[in-house]
Design an enzyme around this catalytic site. Sequence first.
Site, PDB file in Angstrom:
ATOM      1  N   THR A 106       0.861  -1.180   0.000  1.00 61.09           N
ATOM      2  CA  THR A 106       0.000   0.000   0.000  1.00 61.09           C
ATOM      3  C   THR A 106       0.896   1.228   0.000  1.00 61.09           C
ATOM      4  OG1 THR A 106      -1.689  -1.203   1.238  1.00 61.09           O
ATOM      5  CG2 THR A 106      -1.846   1.203   1.225  1.00 61.09           C
ATOM      6  N   LYS A 182      -6.959   0.927  -3.710  1.00 62.69           N
ATOM      7  CA  LYS A 182      -6.644   0.348  -2.400  1.00 62.69           C
ATOM      8  C   LYS A 182      -6.710   1.408  -1.306  1.00 62.69           C
ATOM      9  CE  LYS A 182      -5.256  -2.331   0.885  1.00 62.69           C
ATOM     10  NZ  LYS A 182      -3.858  -2.713   1.091  1.00 62.69           N
ATOM     11  N   LYS A 251      -0.829   6.209   8.298  1.00 61.97           N
ATOM     12  CA  LYS A 251      -0.070   6.270   7.041  1.00 61.97           C
ATOM     13  C   LYS A 251      -1.015   6.220   5.842  1.00 61.97           C
ATOM     14  CE  LYS A 251       1.911   2.458   5.529  1.00 61.97           C
ATOM     15  NZ  LYS A 251       1.445   2.180   4.145  1.00 61.97           N
TER      16      LYS A 251
END
Length: 306
Positions: A106, A182, A251
């Site tokens: 990711t 994503k 994050k």
Amino acid sequence: MRGVRQKRRYGMEIGFVGLGAMGQAMARRLLEEGHSLTVWNRTRSKADGLAAKGAYVAQSPAEVARRSEIVFSMLFDDETTEYATFGPQGIAEGLRADGLHICCSTLSLAQARRLRDGHGEREQNYVSANVLGRPPAAEEGSLFIIVAGAVDQLVRAKPLFAPLGQRVFEAGADPVQANLVKLSLNFMIYSTIEQMAEVFTVNEKLGTDPQLLFEIMINSFYTAPVHKNYGRLMVEQKYDHPGAPVTLGLKDVKMFLDAGGEQGVALPFASVMRDRLISAISAGDSERDFVVLQERVRQEAGLKPR
């Protein structure tokens, strides 16, 4: 005999870089399919279990690439992915002329473009294959996989996705498209957790057991895995065996906000989630599972910690 038949059927040399909880499970699935597997991880001991099952442990990502037709990477963030790909003895240094790098991490859109363009400048093949699911889903081979890249490379990689996931979704020809999908879906997970936390808390204050509300919820309209799986962790207060810690959530949400800024799309709910995650870190919950966000809502409501 089953393993021999599979190896004859596939006969592929696969590499895997990054053996955290997700990478470890995915690499094992590929090994159990009968592929020849070469692995690398910064902490060498994480490769021991795979080595015992027949994987070769390389000394660098470049060595993984030299020994492999297709190299998967599943690393923590932009920095580790950049270094393992384009740093000294990185994947790009060892990738064969006909090799393919499949990145499952990711990442920010900026890093996704660096991977796409860096491999392109070297005339190397590259595909993004982002996954949805926690480590138990990776162990079972029941991930959902979002892929993007050149059609011929997606066709080439397709047989390898079967042991990893229950369904593959093609997001487009640009690998960066899979990365944004994503980040977007991860944001939906975090915002759903916030919704459930608020709902459980307001009902708890009136005396309704959150467990009861959870049972009503998942046996009526709210039957998706995100409600069932994360909701159960929340009502059972399973905060301390994280599949994904608060720091990881922060994050992801920051990268989603950056994507919104880049595309000129205001994302006000994402800003709320960023602040909620920062509050959890300030409260000392940085390495707890991100469902611990529920405790921040409860604390603001004047309820005692559980």
